[in-house]
Design a protein around this motif. Sequence first.
Motif, PDB file in Angstrom:
ATOM      1  N   ASP A   1       0.799  -1.237   0.000  1.00  0.00           N
ATOM      2  CA  ASP A   1       0.000   0.000   0.000  1.00  0.00           C
ATOM      3  C   ASP A   1       0.828   1.283   0.000  1.00  0.00           C
ATOM      4  O   ASP A   1       0.434   2.280   0.598  1.00  0.00           O
ATOM      5  CB  ASP A   1      -0.971   0.017   1.188  1.00  0.00           C
ATOM      6  CG  ASP A   1      -1.921  -1.170   1.150  1.00  0.00           C
ATOM      7  OD1 ASP A   1      -2.316  -1.571   0.034  1.00  0.00           O
ATOM      8  OD2 ASP A   1      -2.253  -1.683   2.224  1.00  0.00           O
TER       9      ASP A   1
ATOM     10  N   THR B   1      -2.089   8.212 -12.448  1.00  0.00           N
ATOM     11  CA  THR B   1      -2.316   8.268 -11.008  1.00  0.00           C
ATOM     12  C   THR B   1      -3.102   9.522 -10.639  1.00  0.00           C
ATOM     13  O   THR B   1      -3.378   9.766  -9.478  1.00  0.00           O
ATOM     14  CB  THR B   1      -0.985   8.266 -10.241  1.00  0.00           C
ATOM     15  OG1 THR B   1      -0.197   9.375 -10.673  1.00  0.00           O
ATOM     16  CG2 THR B   1      -0.226   6.970 -10.464  1.00  0.00           C
TER      17      THR B   1
ATOM     18  N   HIS C   1       2.197   2.389  -3.097  1.00  0.00           N
ATOM     19  CA  HIS C   1       2.100   2.901  -4.463  1.00  0.00           C
ATOM     20  C   HIS C   1       0.741   3.541  -4.697  1.00  0.00           C
ATOM     21  O   HIS C   1      -0.280   3.055  -4.213  1.00  0.00           O
ATOM     22  CB  HIS C   1       2.337   1.787  -5.477  1.00  0.00           C
ATOM     23  CG  HIS C   1       3.695   1.188  -5.367  1.00  0.00           C
ATOM     24  ND1 HIS C   1       4.824   1.849  -5.743  1.00  0.00           N
ATOM     25  CD2 HIS C   1       4.099  -0.014  -4.882  1.00  0.00           C
ATOM     26  CE1 HIS C   1       5.880   1.082  -5.521  1.00  0.00           C
ATOM     27  NE2 HIS C   1       5.473  -0.048  -4.993  1.00  0.00           N
ATOM     28  N   PRO C   2       0.691   4.638  -5.464  1.00  0.00           N
ATOM     29  CA  PRO C   2      -0.594   5.273  -5.750  1.00  0.00           C
ATOM     30  C   PRO C   2      -1.444   4.397  -6.676  1.00  0.00           C
ATOM     31  O   PRO C   2      -0.933   3.548  -7.403  1.00  0.00           O
ATOM     32  CB  PRO C   2      -0.215   6.581  -6.449  1.00  0.00           C
ATOM     33  CG  PRO C   2       1.152   6.364  -6.980  1.00  0.00           C
ATOM     34  CD  PRO C   2       1.808   5.365  -6.075  1.00  0.00           C
ATOM     35  N   ASP C   3      -2.746   4.613  -6.637  1.00  0.00           N
ATOM     36  CA  ASP C   3      -3.681   3.877  -7.480  1.00  0.00           C
ATOM     37  C   ASP C   3      -3.470   4.264  -8.945  1.00  0.00           C
ATOM     38  O   ASP C   3      -3.417   5.435  -9.291  1.00  0.00           O
ATOM     39  CB  ASP C   3      -5.107   4.210  -7.046  1.00  0.00           C
ATOM     40  CG  ASP C   3      -6.130   3.456  -7.857  1.00  0.00           C
ATOM     41  OD1 ASP C   3      -5.844   2.310  -8.248  1.00  0.00           O
ATOM     42  OD2 ASP C   3      -7.213   4.017  -8.100  1.00  0.00           O
ATOM     43  N   TYR C   4      -3.313   3.283  -9.808  1.00  0.00           N
ATOM     44  CA  TYR C   4      -3.080   3.486 -11.233  1.00  0.00           C
ATOM     45  C   TYR C   4      -4.354   3.080 -11.960  1.00  0.00           C
ATOM     46  O   TYR C   4      -4.735   1.910 -11.937  1.00  0.00           O
ATOM     47  CB  TYR C   4      -1.890   2.628 -11.653  1.00  0.00           C
ATOM     48  CG  TYR C   4      -1.304   2.924 -12.997  1.00  0.00           C
ATOM     49  CD1 TYR C   4      -0.811   4.178 -13.311  1.00  0.00           C
ATOM     50  CD2 TYR C   4      -1.190   1.928 -13.953  1.00  0.00           C
ATOM     51  CE1 TYR C   4      -0.248   4.449 -14.543  1.00  0.00           C
ATOM     52  CE2 TYR C   4      -0.625   2.179 -15.189  1.00  0.00           C
ATOM     53  CZ  TYR C   4      -0.156   3.439 -15.476  1.00  0.00           C
ATOM     54  OH  TYR C   4       0.401   3.699 -16.701  1.00  0.00           O
TER      55      TYR C   4
END
Length: 73
Positions: free
Chosen positions: A4, A27, A6-9
């Motif tokens: 958790d 992102t 990494h940003p949401d892609y």
Amino acid sequence: MKKDIHPDYHVINVKMTNGDILQMRSTYGKEGDQISLDIDPTVHPAWTGGNTRLMDTGGRVSKFKKKYEGLGF
């Protein structure tokens, strides 16, 4: 590996200057958000090879050309 971090892609809509909408992964924002571009590759002179003007500030360009005029450029 940490979880958790990494940003949401996800998929967003990118609105070009001419009104076309492209779907791209990013992102930015949330799934389905839209971003509008002020300048894009379809109109920017760097990509289109548009009319470019050479600004000669203080005679630098003419000085350079005069210095190297005999080298066959």
